[in-house]
Design an enzyme around this catalytic site. Structure first.
Site, mmCIF file in Angstrom:
data_model
loop_
_atom_site.group_PDB
_atom_site.id
_atom_site.type_symbol
_atom_site.label_atom_id
_atom_site.label_comp_id
_atom_site.label_asym_id
_atom_site.label_seq_id
_atom_site.Cartn_x
_atom_site.Cartn_y
_atom_site.Cartn_z
ATOM 1 N N TRP A 1 0.863 -1.178 0.000
ATOM 2 C CA TRP A 1 0.000 0.000 0.000
ATOM 3 C C TRP A 1 0.900 1.227 0.000
ATOM 4 O O TRP A 1 1.891 1.272 0.733
ATOM 5 C CB TRP A 1 -0.863 -0.036 1.268
ATOM 6 C CG TRP A 1 -1.606 1.214 1.603
ATOM 7 C CD1 TRP A 1 -1.190 2.212 2.434
ATOM 8 C CD2 TRP A 1 -2.906 1.578 1.161
ATOM 9 N NE1 TRP A 1 -2.170 3.178 2.526
ATOM 10 C CE2 TRP A 1 -3.228 2.821 1.756
ATOM 11 C CE3 TRP A 1 -3.852 0.969 0.304
ATOM 12 C CZ2 TRP A 1 -4.438 3.466 1.539
ATOM 13 C CZ3 TRP A 1 -5.054 1.612 0.085
ATOM 14 C CH2 TRP A 1 -5.352 2.842 0.688
ATOM 15 N N HIS A 2 0.542 2.216 -0.812
ATOM 16 C CA HIS A 2 1.374 3.408 -0.912
ATOM 17 C C HIS A 2 0.607 4.622 -0.390
ATOM 18 O O HIS A 2 -0.331 5.078 -1.029
ATOM 19 C CB HIS A 2 1.837 3.610 -2.363
ATOM 20 C CG HIS A 2 2.702 2.493 -2.816
ATOM 21 N ND1 HIS A 2 2.241 1.443 -3.584
ATOM 22 C CD2 HIS A 2 4.003 2.225 -2.563
ATOM 23 C CE1 HIS A 2 3.226 0.587 -3.790
ATOM 24 N NE2 HIS A 2 4.302 1.039 -3.180
ATOM 25 N N SER A 3 1.037 5.081 0.755
ATOM 26 C CA SER A 3 0.348 6.180 1.429
ATOM 27 C C SER A 3 1.077 7.486 1.107
ATOM 28 O O SER A 3 1.954 7.930 1.859
ATOM 29 C CB SER A 3 0.342 5.912 2.940
ATOM 30 O OG SER A 3 -0.354 6.933 3.597
#
Ligand code: BDR
Ligand code: CA
Length: 316
Positions: free
Chosen positions: A235-237
């Site tokens: 996941w890329h926040s």
């Protein structure tokens, strides 16, 4: 010690929501307002999402509606990532709270007088800030630090081949902002890709007790599915990394300063952030570009924002 005032310009957005929870959870900062722009979805949705998120987090932060459109040219939103309403189309309970009557750009100017030295964090297209700068060109002198999530510093974009969403949505606004501030911190999309979090960890954190994790679990479900499908195991926040660098700059492991210009024309690269890596332009090196951020620190800030008890998360 007095808490550092922080003003957040945002287009919530599933990604923004987590970053806002990080700011609300910080014991060292006081969020003095959310100025809201169109971006991920239209302004009516982003304002409503900001209000609802404040209610879920139990914070009394004023929400100022800003620009519904980019400064010059229309742009496409990112509803395909965040849902038509920007919060995963869950049909959440409408917020009871109302937005402020004051426009976001005016609120930025006023709050910069009320809190000189303010930390300003921009998590969306830069339209509101560009407008504020046109209203009051002395604004940068009263901002202690500007942190922007945006750009793709070697041209590896996420919304087009070479451009990142926040800058591509309103390149003219980004140009105005980057020319007006003598110095600013940039957390670009390529840095975000180097700081992915395993989906399995995110899913575990989302089981934390309390309303924040439950709400975030619901609104992020579709985006997480989309992300796993498109981008794999992590996941890329993006807004979360920018917020980490803003709230806890000592977690950064490297920065580099360069001149940067936004491509506002271009057939292939409108919205690209062109970095003068070789120092050829002779232009001032105003952009301090994040190279790395301590992964353990980042995880702790993300998990803590959802209500995961401190120390219960295994190290990265
Ligand atoms: C940025 O674009 C938006 O979709 C996210 O909220 C983030 O601010 C990443 O490119
Ligand atoms: Ca955003």
């Amino acid at each position: 010690m007095a808490r550092l005032p922080v003003l957040i310009d945002t287009d919530p957005g599933v990604d923004d929501a987590w970053a806002l929870l990080m700011a609300f959870a910080s014991p060292d900062h006081e969020v003095v307002g959310l100025t809201v722009t169109a971006g991920n979805v239209g302004l009516a949705h982003t304002v409503r999402n900001a209000l609802r998120l404040c209610e879920v987090a139990g914070v009394d932060v004023p929400v100022f509606p800003g620009c519904a459109d980019p400064l010059v040219f229309p742009a496409e939103d990112a509803a395909y990532v965040h849902g038509r309403d920007g919060f995963g189309d869950t049909g959440y309970l409408p917020p009871a709270r109302k937005p402020e009557a004051e426009h976001a750009a005016l609120a930025m100017v006023r709050l910069s007088h009320a809190h000189p030295g303010l930390l300003l964090v921009c998590l969306g297209p830069l339209t509101n800030l560009a407008l504020a700068l046109r209203l009051d060109p002395t604004l940068p002198a009263r901002i202690g630090r500007l942190v922007v999530m945006g750009g793709a510093v070697t041209g590896q974009g996420n919304t087009s081949v070479s451009a990142e969403f926040n800058i591509a949505f309103d390149p003219e606004a980004a140009h105005v902002v980057f020319e007006a501030f003598p110095a600013y911190d940039l957390v670009d999309w390529e840095a975000v890709l180097r700081h992915g979090i395993p989906h399995a960890d995110v899913e575990r954190w989302l089981e934390a007790p309390g309303p924040k994790a439950a709400f975030y679990k619901a609104i992020s479900r579709r985006t997480r599915e989309w992300s796993e499908d498109r981008r794999g195991t992590h996941w890329h926040s993006a807004d979360g990394l920018a917020m980490a660098a803003a709230l806890a700059p000592d977690g950064a492991t490297g920065w580099v300063r360069h001149a940067l210009a936004v491509e506002t024309g271009g057939r292939l690269a409108r919205g690209a952030t062109v970095v003068d890596w070789g120092g050829r332009s002779g232009r001032p090196a105003r952009a301090r570009i994040l190279l790395g951020y301590d992964p353990g620190r980042f995880r702790a800030l993300l998990a803590g924002a959802l209500g995961v008890p401190t120390g219960s998360d295994p190290p990265a």
